[in-house]
Design an enzyme around this catalytic site. Structure first.
Site, mmCIF file in Angstrom:
data_model
loop_
_atom_site.group_PDB
_atom_site.id
_atom_site.type_symbol
_atom_site.label_atom_id
_atom_site.label_comp_id
_atom_site.label_asym_id
_atom_site.label_seq_id
_atom_site.Cartn_x
_atom_site.Cartn_y
_atom_site.Cartn_z
ATOM 1 N N LYS A 146 -13.711 7.281 13.125
ATOM 2 C CA LYS A 146 -14.201 6.800 11.841
ATOM 3 C C LYS A 146 -13.723 5.375 11.558
ATOM 4 O O LYS A 146 -14.452 4.572 10.944
ATOM 5 C CB LYS A 146 -13.771 7.753 10.726
ATOM 6 C CG LYS A 146 -14.415 9.139 10.818
ATOM 7 C CD LYS A 146 -15.935 9.075 10.746
ATOM 8 C CE LYS A 146 -16.575 10.450 10.672
ATOM 9 N NZ LYS A 146 -18.039 10.402 10.539
ATOM 10 N N ASP A 157 -29.798 15.437 20.970
ATOM 11 C CA ASP A 157 -28.344 15.317 20.911
ATOM 12 C C ASP A 157 -27.977 13.842 20.872
ATOM 13 O O ASP A 157 -28.360 13.077 21.770
ATOM 14 C CB ASP A 157 -27.732 15.993 22.144
ATOM 15 C CG ASP A 157 -26.224 16.149 22.056
ATOM 16 O OD1 ASP A 157 -25.566 15.306 21.431
ATOM 17 O OD2 ASP A 157 -25.707 17.131 22.630
ATOM 18 N N VAL A 158 -27.230 13.431 19.843
ATOM 19 C CA VAL A 158 -26.886 12.012 19.700
ATOM 20 C C VAL A 158 -26.002 11.515 20.843
ATOM 21 O O VAL A 158 -25.843 10.308 21.024
ATOM 22 C CB VAL A 158 -26.205 11.721 18.351
ATOM 23 C CG1 VAL A 158 -27.170 11.922 17.198
ATOM 24 C CG2 VAL A 158 -24.931 12.545 18.178
ATOM 25 N N TYR A 172 -10.603 12.134 15.117
ATOM 26 C CA TYR A 172 -11.523 11.905 14.000
ATOM 27 C C TYR A 172 -11.222 10.564 13.335
ATOM 28 O O TYR A 172 -12.133 9.765 13.083
ATOM 29 C CB TYR A 172 -11.386 13.045 12.996
ATOM 30 C CG TYR A 172 -12.351 12.988 11.836
ATOM 31 C CD1 TYR A 172 -13.678 13.344 11.990
ATOM 32 C CD2 TYR A 172 -11.924 12.595 10.566
ATOM 33 C CE1 TYR A 172 -14.563 13.303 10.924
ATOM 34 C CE2 TYR A 172 -12.800 12.553 9.491
ATOM 35 C CZ TYR A 172 -14.122 12.908 9.672
ATOM 36 O OH TYR A 172 -14.989 12.861 8.619
ATOM 37 N N THR A 194 -19.492 20.514 2.592
ATOM 38 C CA THR A 194 -20.426 20.708 3.697
ATOM 39 C C THR A 194 -19.856 21.787 4.618
ATOM 40 O O THR A 194 -18.671 22.124 4.533
ATOM 41 C CB THR A 194 -20.612 19.418 4.509
ATOM 42 O OG1 THR A 194 -19.369 19.104 5.162
ATOM 43 C CG2 THR A 194 -21.020 18.251 3.623
#
Length: 252
Positions: free
Chosen positions: A161, A62-63, A157, A192
């Site tokens: 980013k 898990d990052v 988000y 995706t």
């Protein structure tokens, strides 16, 4: 081959852009080290790469785990002897909700997966790249990190980013003299699972936002990552590179 004799880590490699990048990087001569939470999917990608004659390994994790990035670097060096680059690509969209209604847990999780993981990745990767006399790191940001076009519910988000662009610029300045390049890749809408693949209405809506009136394939974004990780981008660092079907033109 653009990535011949390079060892490259890829996170978020179990599907989407990450899986496409793993296969493409291997076809371009790289030894690839795949990371993501889903071990069965990683094993499938690695098996496909090996069946095509490529060299690949994986380490699930898990990052958000503060030690996972270091374990990926250790695995790369143990398996292939060195590290030349990284595509820190893991990311989630999270709940699309206005800030007053957004949970702190959602905010924290989106920033942890999208932004803090890249910080942790770079922190572990840069010392290994320094031993090689240089290398390249690419973060997967988004056109939403440049301008979200007024789309509601994108605060977490968009902030994560946009943060990746700032992180790439800071790291690029800090390590340029060491031959370590750090850039951000800003895709447009890409087909995706995270973008609603399998939902034609959602895909048609997102496609219609782009001047090209279509979305990218994961391989198209991966091709841009190949460039940034290759020696062809040797004079690029700290750059936000848009691969967005014209979204940045529409939003400027």
């Amino acid at each position: 081959m653009e990535l011949a004799n390079k060892t490259i880590i890829i996170t978020g490699a179990s599907s989407g852009i990450g899986a496409a990048a793993a296969s493409l990087f291997a076809s371009e001569g790289a030894d690839v080290v795949l990371g993501a939470r889903r071990a069965p999917e990683l094993q499938t990608v690695v098996a496909s790469i090996k069946s095509a004659g490529g060299r690949a390994t994986f380490l699930p994790g898990d990052v958000r785990d503060t030690g996972y990035a270091a374990r990926l670097v250790e695995h790369a060096v143990k398996t292939f002897g060195k590290l030349d680059g990284a595509f820190d690509n893991a990311g989630i969209v999270g709940d699309m909700t206005p800030v007053p209604e957004m949970s702190v847990e959602n905010w924290t999780d989106v920033l942890a997966v999208n932004l803090t993981s890249a910080f942790l990745g770079a922190k572990a990767q840069i010392p290994a790249l320094r031993k090689q006399g240089g290398g390249s790191i690419v973060f997967t940001s988004s056109f939403v990190g440049f301008s979200n076009g007024g789309m509601p519910g994108m605060a977490a988000y968009a902030a994560s980013k946009a943060g990746l662009i700032g992180l790439a610029q800071s790291l690029g300045a800090e390590h340029a003299a060491e031959g370590i390049r750090v850039n951000a890749l800003l895709p447009g809408g890409t087909i995706t699972p995270a973008a609603g693949a399998g939902n034609p209405d959602a895909l048609n809506f997102i496609a219609g936002l782009h001047p090209m009136k279509r979305m990218a394939t994961p391989k198209e974004i991966a091709q841009a990552a190949v460039f940034l990780l290759s020696d062809r981008a040797s004079f690029m660092t700290g750059s936000p590179m848009t691969v967005d079907g014209g979204m940045s033109v529409r939003l400027t």
